[in-house]
Design a protein around this motif. Structure first.
Motif, PDB file in Angstrom:
ATOM      1  N   ASP A  11       0.955  -1.520  -0.176  1.00  0.00           N
ATOM      2  CA  ASP A  11       0.073   0.342  -0.008  1.00  0.00           C
ATOM      3  C   ASP A  11       0.670   1.059   0.085  1.00  0.00           C
ATOM      4  O   ASP A  11       0.250   2.405  -0.242  1.00  0.00           O
ATOM      5  CB  ASP A  11      -0.823  -0.361   1.588  1.00  0.00           C
ATOM      6  CG  ASP A  11      -2.470  -1.486   1.186  1.00  0.00           C
ATOM      7  OD1 ASP A  11      -1.876  -1.526   0.004  1.00  0.00           O
ATOM      8  OD2 ASP A  11      -2.846  -1.146   2.249  1.00  0.00           O
ATOM      9  N   PHE A  12       2.173   1.300   0.084  1.00  0.00           N
ATOM     10  CA  PHE A  12       2.889   2.114   0.056  1.00  0.00           C
ATOM     11  C   PHE A  12       3.888   2.550  -0.907  1.00  0.00           C
ATOM     12  O   PHE A  12       5.100   2.754  -0.480  1.00  0.00           O
ATOM     13  CB  PHE A  12       3.610   2.535   1.326  1.00  0.00           C
ATOM     14  CG  PHE A  12       2.535   2.536   2.569  1.00  0.00           C
ATOM     15  CD1 PHE A  12       2.092   3.695   3.196  1.00  0.00           C
ATOM     16  CD2 PHE A  12       1.985   1.065   3.076  1.00  0.00           C
ATOM     17  CE1 PHE A  12       1.280   3.764   3.981  1.00  0.00           C
ATOM     18  CE2 PHE A  12       1.096   1.598   4.430  1.00  0.00           C
ATOM     19  CZ  PHE A  12       0.689   2.480   4.336  1.00  0.00           C
ATOM     20  N   ASP A  13       3.794   1.622  -1.823  1.00  0.00           N
ATOM     21  CA  ASP A  13       4.494   1.732  -2.866  1.00  0.00           C
ATOM     22  C   ASP A  13       3.825   2.730  -4.399  1.00  0.00           C
ATOM     23  O   ASP A  13       3.140   2.920  -3.698  1.00  0.00           O
ATOM     24  CB  ASP A  13       4.177   0.169  -3.724  1.00  0.00           C
ATOM     25  CG  ASP A  13       5.512   0.133  -4.959  1.00  0.00           C
ATOM     26  OD1 ASP A  13       6.674   0.951  -5.137  1.00  0.00           O
ATOM     27  OD2 ASP A  13       5.607  -1.072  -5.659  1.00  0.00           O
ATOM     28  N   TYR A  14       4.829   2.991  -5.000  1.00  0.00           N
ATOM     29  CA  TYR A  14       4.838   4.104  -6.024  1.00  0.00           C
ATOM     30  C   TYR A  14       5.798   4.165  -7.283  1.00  0.00           C
ATOM     31  O   TYR A  14       6.604   3.790  -6.383  1.00  0.00           O
ATOM     32  CB  TYR A  14       4.278   6.102  -5.568  1.00  0.00           C
ATOM     33  CG  TYR A  14       5.959   6.283  -5.181  1.00  0.00           C
ATOM     34  CD1 TYR A  14       6.816   7.192  -5.653  1.00  0.00           C
ATOM     35  CD2 TYR A  14       6.478   6.145  -3.658  1.00  0.00           C
ATOM     36  CE1 TYR A  14       7.503   7.696  -5.772  1.00  0.00           C
ATOM     37  CE2 TYR A  14       7.380   6.878  -3.121  1.00  0.00           C
ATOM     38  CZ  TYR A  14       8.286   7.318  -4.133  1.00  0.00           C
ATOM     39  OH  TYR A  14       8.811   8.270  -4.156  1.00  0.00           O
ATOM     40  N   ASP A  15       5.590   4.171  -8.703  1.00  0.00           N
ATOM     41  CA  ASP A  15       6.441   4.287  -9.208  1.00  0.00           C
ATOM     42  C   ASP A  15       6.819   5.160  -9.709  1.00  0.00           C
ATOM     43  O   ASP A  15       7.060   7.264  -9.964  1.00  0.00           O
ATOM     44  CB  ASP A  15       5.482   4.145 -10.816  1.00  0.00           C
ATOM     45  CG  ASP A  15       6.229   3.727 -12.071  1.00  0.00           C
ATOM     46  OD1 ASP A  15       7.829   3.948 -11.602  1.00  0.00           O
ATOM     47  OD2 ASP A  15       6.031   5.151 -13.167  1.00  0.00           O
ATOM     48  N   LEU A  16       8.628   5.370  -9.036  1.00  0.00           N
ATOM     49  CA  LEU A  16       9.471   6.597  -8.637  1.00  0.00           C
ATOM     50  C   LEU A  16      10.679   6.308 -10.188  1.00  0.00           C
ATOM     51  O   LEU A  16      11.454   5.899 -10.507  1.00  0.00           O
ATOM     52  CB  LEU A  16      10.482   6.268  -7.448  1.00  0.00           C
ATOM     53  CG  LEU A  16      11.323   7.251  -7.675  1.00  0.00           C
ATOM     54  CD1 LEU A  16      10.483   9.037  -7.529  1.00  0.00           C
ATOM     55  CD2 LEU A  16      12.481   7.208  -6.537  1.00  0.00           C
ATOM     56  N   PRO A  17      10.335   7.291 -11.488  1.00  0.00           N
ATOM     57  CA  PRO A  17      10.932   7.052 -12.317  1.00  0.00           C
ATOM     58  C   PRO A  17      12.394   8.442 -12.007  1.00  0.00           C
ATOM     59  O   PRO A  17      12.396   8.533 -11.124  1.00  0.00           O
ATOM     60  CB  PRO A  17      10.018   8.653 -13.239  1.00  0.00           C
ATOM     61  CG  PRO A  17       8.750   8.534 -13.119  1.00  0.00           C
ATOM     62  CD  PRO A  17       8.919   8.517 -11.244  1.00  0.00           C
ATOM     63  N   ASP A  18      13.152   7.705 -12.780  1.00  0.00           N
ATOM     64  CA  ASP A  18      15.237   7.606 -12.578  1.00  0.00           C
ATOM     65  C   ASP A  18      15.304   8.802 -12.859  1.00  0.00           C
ATOM     66  O   ASP A  18      16.128   9.491 -12.654  1.00  0.00           O
ATOM     67  CB  ASP A  18      16.073   6.854 -13.474  1.00  0.00           C
ATOM     68  CG  ASP A  18      16.905   6.354 -13.194  1.00  0.00           C
ATOM     69  OD1 ASP A  18      17.069   6.232 -12.169  1.00  0.00           O
ATOM     70  OD2 ASP A  18      18.294   7.356 -14.640  1.00  0.00           O
ATOM     71  N   GLN A  19      14.543   9.516 -13.667  1.00  0.00           N
ATOM     72  CA  GLN A  19      14.710  11.215 -14.455  1.00  0.00           C
ATOM     73  C   GLN A  19      14.178  11.780 -13.185  1.00  0.00           C
ATOM     74  O   GLN A  19      14.773  13.054 -12.954  1.00  0.00           O
ATOM     75  CB  GLN A  19      14.036  11.926 -15.275  1.00  0.00           C
ATOM     76  CG  GLN A  19      12.546  11.569 -15.550  1.00  0.00           C
ATOM     77  CD  GLN A  19      12.372   9.790 -16.197  1.00  0.00           C
ATOM     78  OE1 GLN A  19      12.540   8.681 -16.320  1.00  0.00           O
ATOM     79  NE2 GLN A  19      10.976   9.935 -16.908  1.00  0.00           N
ATOM     80  N   SER A  20      13.358  11.326 -11.707  1.00  0.00           N
ATOM     81  CA  SER A  20      12.743  12.177 -11.068  1.00  0.00           C
ATOM     82  C   SER A  20      13.979  12.131  -9.456  1.00  0.00           C
ATOM     83  O   SER A  20      13.699  13.232  -8.586  1.00  0.00           O
ATOM     84  CB  SER A  20      11.857  11.841 -10.240  1.00  0.00           C
ATOM     85  OG  SER A  20      10.177  12.107 -12.093  1.00  0.00           O
TER      86      SER A  20
END
Length: 467
Positions: A11-20
């Motif tokens: 429930d505490f996952d999200y997609d973190l793009p490398d460029q961020s």
């Protein structure tokens, strides 16, 4: 004892793009972007203007721990390299200040890269130092028994003492009793950047992966929320009559440890050592008294960084432990373990009513089995902790906390948090969820969409903690 809660880490996952992800620091400390949240996103700015959003006369608390050059490379005769990463001193050299000032030898618990290649009895490294010091004071070359006009050659040896479940107890020794371990690693070690930054440390990192107010040596990771603050920001805060206060929590490598269990309550939180002096604790007591007398006019306590937040909240729970467990009064080793803030108990009794321990409420009985911690004011808990320190003639408290802040946690001391954006499935992200509930998802999605920079060298947020 684990609390009866279920919090799936998924429930505490999200997609973190490398460029961020910020792999390098911003061009200047205070130029990083700042997102301001109070029940919702209320502003977007930069750290240059953070004083505009901090309440008038707020008490800001910073972690002044200093990152040590904990990563040491030893080159073997065959040119292969062994990396030793110092995590914490052995119990023989605690607190960490003793280990840093040790001479001749010291023991540390370490990670060893390439441990299987280490077949020798010891590894050795040489370096030259121009002007050794004793107790922080430089001594001239004329006082040294050395004919080398260019400096003194120091030989450092590393020896494996024993294996410790994936770690090693390493003895470092060197051949000059005028040199402290602090000076040794300053010369042969490097600043340990976060594991996701896969590059060598640069001269810029030596400055920028350290707060401007770093003082107490001991961290192996920076208290990153403070990286944005400089003299100009401190001046702007002073103009709003804000007070600047310091605690020391030495950040361990465990801060980067992902939660690998399906349920958060099965994760073992890392322990970290902190120090707080009596005068700082007294200031917190005065603030708590003020809030109790006039809640509308009290001084807000703002934690700069999750390490500072955990320390401030830990102080309350240490006081609670002393109130609910009188036998601890004689114990000089007072510390907080992972779930103390959620399951408060003493021997033979899992729940106690605070009023039965409060001398002003002698008519109360243990039949009222409410959660004891709901009844204990912050002032009472902190006063109890202060009295305990005074009874043991302590000018400062040096202990450890394993406090894990998860959604559902009720903040006791802190009224605001300045922090960076954190990794998915991390214990640090759980703190943000404890403040914002499920709104953290919208906050982080907004930040990604608007090109905020994430993680240690990235941008940040100021969160108001609403009771």
């Amino acid at each position: 004892m684990k609390p009866p809660i279920s919090l799936p880490i998924q429930d505490f996952d999200y997609d973190l793009p490398d460029q961020s992800i910020a792999y390098t620091p911003a061009s200047n400390r205070s130029g990083s972007k700042l997102l301001v949240w109070n029940k919702e996103i209320i502003a977007e700015s930069t750290y240059n203007h953070i004083a505009n959003f901090i309440p008038h006369k707020a008490a800001l608390f910073f972690n002044n721990s200093k990152v040590i050059a904990a990563r040491i490379h030893f080159q073997k005769a065959n040119n292969s390299t062994i990396e030793i990463f110092c995590l914490e001193p052995s119990t023989k050299y605690q607190p960490i200040s003793i280990a840093m000032q040790a001479t001749r030898k010291v023991e540390w618990i370490c990670l060893v890269g390439g441990a299987k290649k280490w077949k020798e009895d010891f590894l050795e490294k040489e370096f030259e130092i121009n002007q050794p010091s004793i107790n922080g004071e430089n001594i001239g070359k004329d006082k040294l028994d050395n004919n080398n006009n260019n400096g003194v050659t120091i030989k450092v040896r590393a020896k494996k003492i024993k294996s410790l479940e994936g770690k090693f107890l390493i003895e470092f020794s060197w051949d000059n009793d005028s040199i402290s371990f602090s000076e040794i690693i300053e010369h042969i070690g490097s600043i340990p950047l976060p594991p996701y930054i896969q590059r060598a440390t640069t001269e810029e990192d030596k400055d920028r992966y350290q707060t401007t107010y770093a003082k107490e040596e001991g961290s192996v990771a920076a208290p990153t929320a403070g990286l944005h603050f400089n003299d100009a920001i401190f001046k702007s805060l002073a103009e709003k009559n804000c007070s600047i206060n310091f605690i020391s929590l030495h950040v361990g490598a465990g801060t980067f440890m992902p939660v690998k269990t399906d349920n958060i309550t099965d994760h073992e939180m890392h322990a970290e050592v902190f120090e707080i002096n009596i005068s700082t604790l007294t200031d917190l007591i005065d603030i708590a008294k003020q809030k109790e007398l006039n809640p509308a006019q009290y001084t807000p306590v703002i934690a700069v960084g999750t390490t500072t937040l955990r320390t401030l909240e830990t102080l309350y729970w240490l006081g609670v432990k002393l109130i609910l467990n009188p036998s601890l009064e004689e114990n000089k080793d007072l510390h907080l373990v992972q779930w103390d803030a959620y399951v408060t108990y003493n021997e033979g009794d899992n729940e106690l009513n605070y009023e039965s321990h409060n001398k002003s409420n002698n008519n109360s009985t243990n039949n009222n089995k409410s959660n004891a911690t709901h009844s204990i004011p912050v002032k009472d808990a902190l006063v109890t902790l202060l009295s305990w320190m005074q009874s043991h003639q302590m000018l400062s408290l040096i202990t450890s906390t394993q406090l894990m802040i998860v959604p559902g946690y009720k903040f006791k001391v802190a009224g605001g948090l300045v922090t960076n954006f954190h990794q998915p499935k991390s214990t640090l992200l759980l703190i943000i969820a404890a403040i914002t509930g499920n709104k953290w998802k919208n906050i982080y999605q907004h930040a990604i969409k608007n090109q905020y920079r994430f993680l240690s060298y990235g941008d940040g947020c100021y969160f108001a903690i609403n009771e």
